[in-house]
Design an enzyme around this catalytic site. Structure first.
Site, mmCIF file in Angstrom:
data_model
loop_
_atom_site.group_PDB
_atom_site.id
_atom_site.type_symbol
_atom_site.label_atom_id
_atom_site.label_comp_id
_atom_site.label_asym_id
_atom_site.label_seq_id
_atom_site.Cartn_x
_atom_site.Cartn_y
_atom_site.Cartn_z
ATOM 1 N N ASP A 1 -1.071 -0.707 11.034
ATOM 2 C CA ASP A 1 -0.165 0.432 10.974
ATOM 3 C C ASP A 1 0.806 0.162 9.821
ATOM 4 O OD1 ASP A 1 1.385 2.713 11.847
ATOM 5 O OD2 ASP A 1 2.787 1.280 12.738
ATOM 6 N N LEU A 2 1.415 1.211 9.285
ATOM 7 C CA LEU A 2 2.356 1.026 8.163
ATOM 8 C C LEU A 2 3.796 0.961 8.648
ATOM 9 C CD1 LEU A 2 3.076 0.876 5.180
ATOM 10 C CD2 LEU A 2 2.783 3.368 5.035
#
Length: 221
Positions: free
Chosen positions: A9-10
């Site tokens: 995930d960012l």
């Protein structure tokens, strides 16, 4: 089985975008006639698709959601995107993983065009083999859809060799829905309770602990 493909995930996992996202949401709400001076109350917008958060938190209609997202992006594109910082240790972790032969992908509900710009800004785009995000109109923004997009790109990698790493329940639920393992990170924006309820394969509390898990194999996934 040791994983071959790691999906990161960012927001809240690779970087801390809290300031830029909350200030851009605050700006959008003000344009919609809602004053919210407390940025802490807007931290729930970090992670989930914007369209979902505006609809759920403010009961906006579909048309109001479109307006709010448009206002949000006015500020986000100008400055909010860069009111952001990579968590300490992330570049070193990514470098080490590539040296160990891992395939790395970003799996984010953020529009791909913004995700790619942020990775370039922090000079970490070179570590990733693929970036999967949503479209600007919000389509394909669920984490399940994002993970399926990564799977489709890496068709030669088996599910058993994939691990999703994220800080919100949506990351873990997406992993469960697609049949892959997951690592919940508690240093981001999801609470311990939120992550535990989603049932990740394992939880870690820091980038250093994540590094030990993946590079020194101290915990069996």
């Amino acid at each position: 089985m040791k994983p071959a493909l790691l999906l990161f995930d960012l927001d809240g996992t690779l970087s801390d975008p809290g300031e830029g996202i909350t200030k851009s949401v605050q700006y959008a709400l003000l344009k919609m006639g809602i004053r919210e001076p407390d940025l802490k109350k807007l931290e729930g917008f970090v992670g989930p698709p914007l369209q979902v958060s505006f609809a759920e938190r403010y009961s906006f209609s579909e048309q109001e959601v479109e307006r709010a997202v448009s206002y949000y992006r006015e500020r986000f594109i100008e400055k909010g995107m860069f009111e952001n910082k990579v968590y300490d240790g992330i570049p070193k972790l990514l470098s080490g993983l590539k040296q160990e032969g891992y395939k790395l992908a970003v799996a984010t509900s953020k529009p791909s065009v913004f995700a790619e710009e942020i990775l370039k800004f922090f000079q970490i785009e070179r570590f990733f083999d693929f970036v999967a995000g949503s479209s600007l109109d919000g389509k394909g923004a669920s984490k399940t859809e994002i993970i399926l997009s990564v799977m489709n790109h890496f068709q030669g990698v088996h599910k058993e060799e994939m691990v999703m790493i994220g800080d919100r329940k949506h990351d873990i639920i997406g992993a469960v829905n697609t049949g892959i393992r997951s690592i919940g990170v508690t240093y981001g924006y999801g609470s311990m309770e939120e992550l535990e309820e989603a049932c990740p394969s394992v939880l870690v509390s820091s980038v250093e602990e994540l590094k030990r898990l993946l590079l020194k194999n101290t915990v069996q996934l």
